[in-house]
Design a protein around this motif. Structure first.
Motif, PDB file in Angstrom:
ATOM      1  N   VAL A  86       0.919  -1.169   0.042  1.00  0.00           N
ATOM      2  CA  VAL A  86       0.042   0.019  -0.156  1.00  0.00           C
ATOM      3  C   VAL A  86       1.057   1.336  -0.059  1.00  0.00           C
ATOM      4  CG1 VAL A  86      -1.941  -0.973   0.951  1.00  0.00           C
ATOM      5  CG2 VAL A  86      -0.185   0.084   2.562  1.00  0.00           C
ATOM      6  N   SER A  87       0.403   2.265  -0.396  1.00  0.00           N
ATOM      7  CA  SER A  87       0.824   3.536  -0.409  1.00  0.00           C
ATOM      8  C   SER A  87      -0.101   4.505   0.314  1.00  0.00           C
ATOM      9  CB  SER A  87       1.170   4.154  -1.939  1.00  0.00           C
ATOM     10  OG  SER A  87       0.037   4.129  -2.452  1.00  0.00           O
ATOM     11  N   ILE A  88       0.562   5.664   0.924  1.00  0.00           N
ATOM     12  CA  ILE A  88      -0.304   6.362   1.590  1.00  0.00           C
ATOM     13  C   ILE A  88      -0.531   7.769   0.984  1.00  0.00           C
ATOM     14  CG2 ILE A  88       0.105   7.917   3.863  1.00  0.00           C
ATOM     15  CD1 ILE A  88       0.066   4.867   4.381  1.00  0.00           C
ATOM     16  N   ARG A  89      -1.808   8.132   1.021  1.00  0.00           N
ATOM     17  CA  ARG A  89      -2.223   9.348   0.468  1.00  0.00           C
ATOM     18  C   ARG A  89      -2.819  10.052   1.574  1.00  0.00           C
ATOM     19  NH1 ARG A  89      -7.296  10.464  -1.317  1.00  0.00           N
ATOM     20  NH2 ARG A  89      -8.235   8.514  -1.069  1.00  0.00           N
ATOM     21  N   ARG A  90      -2.429  11.417   1.637  1.00  0.00           N
ATOM     22  CA  ARG A  90      -3.180  12.286   2.697  1.00  0.00           C
ATOM     23  C   ARG A  90      -4.427  12.961   2.147  1.00  0.00           C
ATOM     24  NH1 ARG A  90      -1.072  13.967   7.183  1.00  0.00           N
ATOM     25  NH2 ARG A  90       0.926  13.361   7.724  1.00  0.00           N
ATOM     26  N   VAL A  96      -4.770   7.791   4.296  1.00  0.00           N
ATOM     27  CA  VAL A  96      -5.673   6.986   3.496  1.00  0.00           C
ATOM     28  C   VAL A  96      -4.550   5.921   2.774  1.00  0.00           C
ATOM     29  CG1 VAL A  96      -7.523   6.452   1.989  1.00  0.00           C
ATOM     30  CG2 VAL A  96      -7.505   8.253   3.159  1.00  0.00           C
ATOM     31  N   ARG A  97      -4.821   4.653   3.174  1.00  0.00           N
ATOM     32  CA  ARG A  97      -3.912   3.708   2.544  1.00  0.00           C
ATOM     33  C   ARG A  97      -4.567   3.233   1.213  1.00  0.00           C
ATOM     34  NH1 ARG A  97      -3.811  -0.642   7.146  1.00  0.00           N
ATOM     35  NH2 ARG A  97      -6.068  -0.008   6.951  1.00  0.00           N
ATOM     36  N   VAL A  98      -3.776   3.341   0.282  1.00  0.00           N
ATOM     37  CA  VAL A  98      -4.061   2.845  -1.234  1.00  0.00           C
ATOM     38  C   VAL A  98      -3.395   1.674  -1.716  1.00  0.00           C
ATOM     39  CG1 VAL A  98      -4.109   3.798  -3.504  1.00  0.00           C
ATOM     40  CG2 VAL A  98      -4.401   5.538  -1.689  1.00  0.00           C
ATOM     41  N   CYS A  99      -4.182   0.988  -2.227  1.00  0.00           N
ATOM     42  CA  CYS A  99      -3.768  -0.560  -2.653  1.00  0.00           C
ATOM     43  C   CYS A  99      -3.017  -0.202  -4.029  1.00  0.00           C
ATOM     44  CB  CYS A  99      -4.745  -1.301  -3.046  1.00  0.00           C
ATOM     45  SG  CYS A  99      -4.260  -2.837  -4.047  1.00  0.00           S
ATOM     46  N   LYS A 100      -1.615  -0.636  -3.996  1.00  0.00           N
ATOM     47  CA  LYS A 100      -0.796  -0.599  -5.248  1.00  0.00           C
ATOM     48  C   LYS A 100      -1.062  -1.294  -6.181  1.00  0.00           C
ATOM     49  CE  LYS A 100       3.378   1.601  -3.348  1.00  0.00           C
ATOM     50  NZ  LYS A 100       4.914   1.507  -2.936  1.00  0.00           N
ATOM     51  N   ASN A 101      -1.901  -2.466  -5.968  1.00  0.00           N
ATOM     52  CA  ASN A 101      -2.427  -3.330  -7.058  1.00  0.00           C
ATOM     53  C   ASN A 101      -3.743  -2.852  -7.969  1.00  0.00           C
ATOM     54  OD1 ASN A 101      -2.309  -5.938  -8.588  1.00  0.00           O
ATOM     55  ND2 ASN A 101      -4.029  -6.610  -7.183  1.00  0.00           N
ATOM     56  N   CYS A 102      -4.522  -2.203  -7.221  1.00  0.00           N
ATOM     57  CA  CYS A 102      -5.880  -1.914  -8.145  1.00  0.00           C
ATOM     58  C   CYS A 102      -6.008  -0.418  -7.649  1.00  0.00           C
ATOM     59  CB  CYS A 102      -7.045  -2.727  -7.562  1.00  0.00           C
ATOM     60  SG  CYS A 102      -7.606  -2.479  -5.900  1.00  0.00           S
ATOM     61  N   SER A 103      -5.210   0.429  -6.926  1.00  0.00           N
ATOM     62  CA  SER A 103      -5.410   1.603  -6.460  1.00  0.00           C
ATOM     63  C   SER A 103      -6.530   2.154  -6.017  1.00  0.00           C
ATOM     64  CB  SER A 103      -5.470   2.630  -8.015  1.00  0.00           C
ATOM     65  OG  SER A 103      -4.366   2.358  -8.705  1.00  0.00           O
ATOM     66  N   ALA A 104      -7.469   1.072  -5.175  1.00  0.00           N
ATOM     67  CA  ALA A 104      -8.642   1.430  -4.450  1.00  0.00           C
ATOM     68  C   ALA A 104      -7.925   1.921  -3.038  1.00  0.00           C
ATOM     69  CB  ALA A 104      -9.537   0.058  -4.384  1.00  0.00           C
ATOM     70  N   ASP A 105      -8.989   2.755  -2.407  1.00  0.00           N
ATOM     71  CA  ASP A 105      -8.624   2.973  -1.073  1.00  0.00           C
ATOM     72  C   ASP A 105      -9.084   1.921   0.017  1.00  0.00           C
ATOM     73  OD1 ASP A 105      -8.033   5.624  -2.114  1.00  0.00           O
ATOM     74  OD2 ASP A 105      -9.806   6.572  -1.078  1.00  0.00           O
ATOM     75  N   VAL A 106      -8.097   1.591   0.697  1.00  0.00           N
ATOM     76  CA  VAL A 106      -8.104   0.381   1.829  1.00  0.00           C
ATOM     77  C   VAL A 106      -9.047   0.921   2.880  1.00  0.00           C
ATOM     78  CG1 VAL A 106      -7.093  -1.189   2.777  1.00  0.00           C
ATOM     79  CG2 VAL A 106      -6.238  -0.721   0.817  1.00  0.00           C
ATOM     80  N   ASP A 107      -8.878   2.329   3.243  1.00  0.00           N
ATOM     81  CA  ASP A 107      -9.479   2.594   4.553  1.00  0.00           C
ATOM     82  C   ASP A 107     -11.004   3.217   4.318  1.00  0.00           C
ATOM     83  OD1 ASP A 107      -7.645   2.218   6.627  1.00  0.00           O
ATOM     84  OD2 ASP A 107      -6.360   3.395   5.171  1.00  0.00           O
TER      85      ASP A 107
END
Ligand code: ZN
Length: 107
Positions: A86-90, A96-107
């Motif tokens: 996951v990557s982190i988006r503010r 917010v954690r973002v899936c690096k595979n499908c770009s969906a917000d995890v939170d």
């Protein structure tokens, strides 16, 4: 490095004897960089009697989860159902954690 695994997350074990097991994170120990995952890394313990919340439970064998290294698990994305980085988006104050595979917000 920030711990990207939180309590309540579903994770998959990526190495060791519990590899490919999935479970819910029931505890994160950020200082030790360890996690406790429900149903994973189970250990048995013989007890003569257990006292829990004032009740006496019957003696026998109880199973409990031991913490293990956080680097052995990966977050399972609720959207694409894969163990992902996951990557982190503010988002304002929120992280917010973002899936690096499908770009969906995890939170
Ligand atoms: Zn995903």
């Amino acid at each position: 490095m920030k711990v990207k695994i939180r309590k309540g997350d579903t994770v998959e074990v990526i190495s060791g004897s519990n590899r490919l097991k999935r479970g819910e994170v029931i505890k994160v120990l950020p200082n030790e960089r360890r996690v406790v995952v429900q149903g994973v890394n189970l250990h048995k313990k013989h007890v003569s009697q257990i006292q829990a919340q004032g009740r006496n439970l019957s003696p026998g064998i109880i199973e409990f989860e031991l913490p293990f290294d956080i680097s052995n698990v990966m977050l399972v994305c609720p959207k694409c159902d894969n163990p992902v980085r996951v990557s982190i988006r503010r988002d304002g104050e929120k992280i917010v954690r973002v899936c690096k595979n499908c770009s969906a917000d995890v939170d």
